[in-house]
Design a protein around this motif. Structure first.
Motif, PDB file in Angstrom:
ATOM      1  N   THR A  95       0.865  -1.175   0.000  1.00 36.48           N
ATOM      2  CA  THR A  95       0.000   0.000   0.000  1.00 36.48           C
ATOM      3  C   THR A  95       0.905   1.229   0.000  1.00 36.48           C
ATOM      4  OG1 THR A  95      -0.074   0.158   2.399  1.00 36.48           O
ATOM      5  CG2 THR A  95      -1.762  -1.227   1.346  1.00 36.48           C
ATOM      6  N   VAL A  96       0.332   2.397  -0.173  1.00 34.43           N
ATOM      7  CA  VAL A  96       1.125   3.628  -0.182  1.00 34.43           C
ATOM      8  C   VAL A  96       1.836   3.809   1.156  1.00 34.43           C
ATOM      9  CG1 VAL A  96       0.992   6.134  -0.365  1.00 34.43           C
ATOM     10  CG2 VAL A  96      -0.379   4.702  -1.882  1.00 34.43           C
ATOM     11  N   ASP A  97       1.133   3.553   2.256  1.00 35.41           N
ATOM     12  CA  ASP A  97       1.748   3.703   3.577  1.00 35.41           C
ATOM     13  C   ASP A  97       2.885   2.700   3.785  1.00 35.41           C
ATOM     14  OD1 ASP A  97       0.029   5.763   4.206  1.00 35.41           O
ATOM     15  OD2 ASP A  97      -1.433   4.441   5.189  1.00 35.41           O
ATOM     16  N   GLU A  98       2.668   1.452   3.374  1.00 36.99           N
ATOM     17  CA  GLU A  98       3.719   0.441   3.518  1.00 36.99           C
ATOM     18  C   GLU A  98       4.938   0.803   2.665  1.00 36.99           C
ATOM     19  OE1 GLU A  98       1.027  -3.566   4.285  1.00 36.99           O
ATOM     20  OE2 GLU A  98       1.542  -2.972   2.242  1.00 36.99           O
ATOM     21  N   ALA A  99       4.695   1.280   1.443  1.00 39.82           N
ATOM     22  CA  ALA A  99       5.800   1.663   0.564  1.00 39.82           C
ATOM     23  C   ALA A  99       6.567   2.847   1.156  1.00 39.82           C
ATOM     24  CB  ALA A  99       5.271   2.015  -0.823  1.00 39.82           C
TER      25      ALA A  99
END
Length: 130
Positions: A95-99
């Motif tokens: 996800t964007v947060d994980e990336a």
């Protein structure tokens, strides 16, 4: 005794439904270990990572390969198939947060060592971990 059958060039060989079993080749492990000690590889590693390669991983791969050579063929095939399935996929979807978290974990030290950013750019807020 029957004469050897010559295959017609237009005829296709029988197709197998499953891929061929993984083959154990220790020569590749030995070649990688040999190359690891080459001046080219050592200088390349020093340039990229700032330290020489101790080649411990290559030694481990060679010893592992030679150890697998002492096992039965069916057992080796089972182990190699299990290892292949356990490997992470080349593309890891995040996800964007994980990336974002992964990027900061990998490159935070470069950002902190670089010159100060302009007033329009802001650093990411510090998290509780560090």
């Amino acid at each position: 005794m029957q004469p050897a059958r010559i295959m017609d060039p237009k005829e296709k060989p029988e197709a197998t439904s499953s891929p061929p079993p993984p083959r154990l080749d220790c020569i590749k492990c030995f070649d990688m270990l040999w190359f690891c000690y080459s001046p080219f590889h050592q200088m390349q590693n020093y340039y990229r990572h700032g330290e020489f390669d101790n080649c411990f991983g290559k030694w481990g791969d060679l010893v592992d390969c030679l150890t697998l050579k002492t096992k039965r063929a069916a057992e080796v095939e089972e182990i190699l198939i299990a290892r292949e399935k356990a490997k992470p996929h080349i593309w890891t979807y995040r996800t964007v947060d994980e990336a974002s978290e992964n990027w900061w974990r990998m490159y935070k030290h470069f950002v902190m060592l670089s010159r100060p950013l302009s007033s329009s750019a802001q650093l990411r807020p510090k998290s509780n971990e560090s």
